[in-house]
Scaffold this motif. Structure first.
Motif, PDB file in Angstrom:
ATOM      1  N   CYS A  88       0.815  -1.211   0.000  1.00 41.03           N
ATOM      2  CA  CYS A  88       0.000   0.000   0.000  1.00 41.03           C
ATOM      3  C   CYS A  88       0.851   1.266   0.000  1.00 41.03           C
ATOM      4  O   CYS A  88       0.379   2.325  -0.421  1.00 41.03           O
ATOM      5  CB  CYS A  88      -0.942  -0.016   1.202  1.00 41.03           C
ATOM      6  N   ARG A 124      -5.086 -14.504  20.916  1.00 44.15           N
ATOM      7  CA  ARG A 124      -6.228 -13.578  20.908  1.00 44.15           C
ATOM      8  C   ARG A 124      -7.217 -14.026  21.974  1.00 44.15           C
ATOM      9  O   ARG A 124      -7.436 -15.236  22.163  1.00 44.15           O
ATOM     10  CB  ARG A 124      -6.868 -13.486  19.534  1.00 44.15           C
ATOM     11  N   GLY A 131      -9.735 -12.603   9.310  1.00 43.72           N
ATOM     12  CA  GLY A 131     -10.343 -11.916   8.185  1.00 43.72           C
ATOM     13  C   GLY A 131     -11.564 -11.113   8.575  1.00 43.72           C
ATOM     14  O   GLY A 131     -12.072 -10.324   7.789  1.00 43.72           O
ATOM     15  N   GLN A 132     -12.050 -11.274   9.811  1.00 43.65           N
ATOM     16  CA  GLN A 132     -13.211 -10.507  10.248  1.00 43.65           C
ATOM     17  C   GLN A 132     -12.745  -9.417  11.203  1.00 43.65           C
ATOM     18  O   GLN A 132     -12.123  -9.683  12.222  1.00 43.65           O
ATOM     19  CB  GLN A 132     -14.205 -11.441  10.952  1.00 43.65           C
ATOM     20  N   ALA A 133     -13.028  -8.186  10.869  1.00 44.12           N
ATOM     21  CA  ALA A 133     -12.551  -7.059  11.675  1.00 44.12           C
ATOM     22  C   ALA A 133     -13.230  -7.037  13.031  1.00 44.12           C
ATOM     23  O   ALA A 133     -14.418  -7.336  13.160  1.00 44.12           O
ATOM     24  CB  ALA A 133     -12.815  -5.757  10.934  1.00 44.12           C
ATOM     25  N   ALA A 134     -12.468  -6.702  14.041  1.00 43.23           N
ATOM     26  CA  ALA A 134     -13.024  -6.514  15.370  1.00 43.23           C
ATOM     27  C   ALA A 134     -13.596  -5.108  15.472  1.00 43.23           C
ATOM     28  O   ALA A 134     -13.035  -4.163  14.936  1.00 43.23           O
ATOM     29  CB  ALA A 134     -11.943  -6.707  16.416  1.00 43.23           C
ATOM     30  N   ALA A 139     -12.008  -4.006  20.271  1.00 44.20           N
ATOM     31  CA  ALA A 139     -10.634  -3.524  20.173  1.00 44.20           C
ATOM     32  C   ALA A 139     -10.137  -3.031  21.525  1.00 44.20           C
ATOM     33  O   ALA A 139      -9.016  -3.316  21.933  1.00 44.20           O
ATOM     34  CB  ALA A 139     -10.535  -2.413  19.142  1.00 44.20           C
ATOM     35  N   GLN A 142      -9.237  -5.864  23.660  1.00 38.93           N
ATOM     36  CA  GLN A 142      -7.992  -6.512  23.258  1.00 38.93           C
ATOM     37  C   GLN A 142      -6.783  -5.660  23.601  1.00 38.93           C
ATOM     38  O   GLN A 142      -5.715  -6.171  23.865  1.00 38.93           O
ATOM     39  CB  GLN A 142      -8.024  -6.800  21.750  1.00 38.93           C
TER      40      GLN A 142
ATOM     41  N   ARG B  57       2.747  -9.545  21.284  1.00 36.00           N
ATOM     42  CA  ARG B  57       2.142  -8.721  20.225  1.00 36.00           C
ATOM     43  C   ARG B  57       3.231  -7.970  19.467  1.00 36.00           C
ATOM     44  O   ARG B  57       4.260  -7.595  20.045  1.00 36.00           O
ATOM     45  CB  ARG B  57       1.125  -7.749  20.829  1.00 36.00           C
ATOM     46  N   SER B  75      -6.370   0.649  16.037  1.00 29.78           N
ATOM     47  CA  SER B  75      -7.393   0.082  15.148  1.00 29.78           C
ATOM     48  C   SER B  75      -8.075  -1.148  15.737  1.00 29.78           C
ATOM     49  O   SER B  75      -9.154  -1.544  15.279  1.00 29.78           O
ATOM     50  CB  SER B  75      -6.755  -0.318  13.817  1.00 29.78           C
ATOM     51  N   GLY B  76      -7.437  -1.768  16.720  1.00 29.64           N
ATOM     52  CA  GLY B  76      -7.943  -3.049  17.220  1.00 29.64           C
ATOM     53  C   GLY B  76      -7.465  -4.232  16.398  1.00 29.64           C
ATOM     54  O   GLY B  76      -7.727  -5.379  16.758  1.00 29.64           O
ATOM     55  N   HIS B  77      -6.755  -3.968  15.323  1.00 30.73           N
ATOM     56  CA  HIS B  77      -6.305  -5.055  14.449  1.00 30.73           C
ATOM     57  C   HIS B  77      -4.944  -5.570  14.893  1.00 30.73           C
ATOM     58  O   HIS B  77      -3.933  -5.443  14.208  1.00 30.73           O
ATOM     59  CB  HIS B  77      -6.275  -4.574  12.995  1.00 30.73           C
ATOM     60  N   LEU B  78      -4.951  -6.143  16.074  1.00 34.61           N
ATOM     61  CA  LEU B  78      -3.728  -6.601  16.728  1.00 34.61           C
ATOM     62  C   LEU B  78      -3.111  -7.784  16.004  1.00 34.61           C
ATOM     63  O   LEU B  78      -3.788  -8.519  15.284  1.00 34.61           O
ATOM     64  CB  LEU B  78      -4.053  -7.000  18.172  1.00 34.61           C
ATOM     65  N   GLN B  99      -3.407 -12.499  12.959  1.00 35.63           N
ATOM     66  CA  GLN B  99      -3.834 -11.130  12.664  1.00 35.63           C
ATOM     67  C   GLN B  99      -5.332 -10.991  12.890  1.00 35.63           C
ATOM     68  O   GLN B  99      -6.123 -11.693  12.263  1.00 35.63           O
ATOM     69  CB  GLN B  99      -3.502 -10.798  11.202  1.00 35.63           C
ATOM     70  N   VAL B 100      -5.718 -10.073  13.748  1.00 40.63           N
ATOM     71  CA  VAL B 100      -7.133  -9.767  13.928  1.00 40.63           C
ATOM     72  C   VAL B 100      -7.554  -8.808  12.816  1.00 40.63           C
ATOM     73  O   VAL B 100      -6.982  -7.724  12.674  1.00 40.63           O
ATOM     74  CB  VAL B 100      -7.381  -9.115  15.299  1.00 40.63           C
ATOM     75  N   GLY B 101      -8.522  -9.211  12.021  1.00 37.48           N
ATOM     76  CA  GLY B 101      -9.075  -8.330  10.998  1.00 37.48           C
ATOM     77  C   GLY B 101      -8.070  -7.970   9.929  1.00 37.48           C
ATOM     78  O   GLY B 101      -7.254  -8.784   9.501  1.00 37.48           O
ATOM     79  N   ALA B 102      -8.142  -6.713   9.486  1.00 37.16           N
ATOM     80  CA  ALA B 102      -7.332  -6.236   8.371  1.00 37.16           C
ATOM     81  C   ALA B 102      -5.939  -5.875   8.855  1.00 37.16           C
ATOM     82  O   ALA B 102      -5.782  -5.181   9.851  1.00 37.16           O
ATOM     83  CB  ALA B 102      -7.986  -5.009   7.752  1.00 37.16           C
ATOM     84  N   CYS B 104      -3.943  -4.176   6.756  1.00 37.69           N
ATOM     85  CA  CYS B 104      -3.615  -2.933   6.044  1.00 37.69           C
ATOM     86  C   CYS B 104      -4.464  -1.779   6.562  1.00 37.69           C
ATOM     87  O   CYS B 104      -5.657  -1.953   6.843  1.00 37.69           O
ATOM     88  CB  CYS B 104      -3.833  -3.125   4.545  1.00 37.69           C
ATOM     89  N   HIS B 105      -3.848  -0.600   6.617  1.00 36.56           N
ATOM     90  CA  HIS B 105      -4.573   0.575   7.091  1.00 36.56           C
ATOM     91  C   HIS B 105      -5.706   0.965   6.140  1.00 36.56           C
ATOM     92  O   HIS B 105      -6.596   1.727   6.503  1.00 36.56           O
ATOM     93  CB  HIS B 105      -3.614   1.758   7.292  1.00 36.56           C
ATOM     94  N   ARG B 109      -7.262  -6.946   3.807  1.00 33.61           N
ATOM     95  CA  ARG B 109      -6.690  -7.985   4.677  1.00 33.61           C
ATOM     96  C   ARG B 109      -5.163  -7.895   4.711  1.00 33.61           C
ATOM     97  O   ARG B 109      -4.555  -7.983   5.762  1.00 33.61           O
ATOM     98  CB  ARG B 109      -7.142  -9.364   4.184  1.00 33.61           C
TER      99      ARG B 109
END
Lengths: 146, 146
Positions: A88, A124, A131-134, A139, A142, B57, B75-78, B99-102, B104-105, B109
């Motif tokens: 990115c 976790r 793949g599922q956002a928290a 958050a 966590q 982490r 973001s919570g995406h720990l 990886q929790v969720g995405a 990438c900012h 994913r």
């Protein structure tokens, strides 16, 4: 960050969005396309990326030798290109490859096989599927967890 | 290459073999431990590696903000650490994570989902199974192949 430091035939539309380090380089990760193994990390400049995109085999820039290097040209451990993606920020390159034999010059399959560090393993706190956002509430929870 | 540029609590035995860039950093690749997805590339210095090894982490060094950054803290995406390995040069780090969720900012994913480049696909000329080294005779033949 900086312009290409060596002449390159790379498509100008791609070159325009690259973010290179002070030496004109980007980190390139080679991943085995079918098993997902991360094989090695090396460096590409614009011309190395161009050659990788157009020849079907990975070319890198050797920082120690200051020259282009077709992976496997001397060892026979070639990397056949399956796909190439920028990240990115356009400062890292993921090349999915079909690696012949060992990717590492030590003879190991990958460059990450030999030096695994002791690490505390994180878990976790709940079962959010990958793949599922928290959500924000989750958050915060966590953020306080181990 | 250079000594650590910031104070760090990293085990001196690990620190002694790291090869850092001019800014005291090493490239760190985060890979989803079970699916093999390459999620992102970021940067670690000695202290970021120490925190990653000891907290469960991932912590990185932000080059733009010049500060430590626990992935997902806002973001919570720990990223929960599963294993950490250095490469053969000790200048790159592979962190297998949950990886929790995405990652990438942008919400993707992985950081490599959005910018896939057109590339010529290479095919190995024969069926050497992955993981089996090609001999010198084979290597010469492959060197001449497309």
């Amino acid at each position: 960050m900086t312009d290409a430091v060596r002449p390159a035939q790379l498509d100008p539309k791609i070159a325009a969005r690259l973010k290179r380090d002070a030496n004109g380089l980007m980190a390139a990760i080679a991943q085995q396309y079918d098993t997902g193994e991360v094989l090695m990390v090396a460096w590409m400049d614009d011309e190395a990326l161009h050659r990788t995109l157009t020849t079907g085999r990975c070319t890198y820039w050797s920082r120690s030798r200051q020259e282009y290097w077709v992976k496997g040209e001397t060892s026979g451990h070639l990397q056949y290109v399956k796909s190439v993606a920028l990240d990115c920020d356009a400062d890292a390159i993921l090349v999915k490859v079909d690696q012949v034999g060992a990717a590492c010059h030590t003879g190991d399959r990958t460059c990450f096989d030999a030096d695994v560090l002791d690490a505390v393993v994180g878990e976790r706190p709940d079962a959010v599927p990958a793949g599922q956002a928290a959500g924000p509430g989750r958050a915060a929870g966590q953020g306080q967890a181990g």
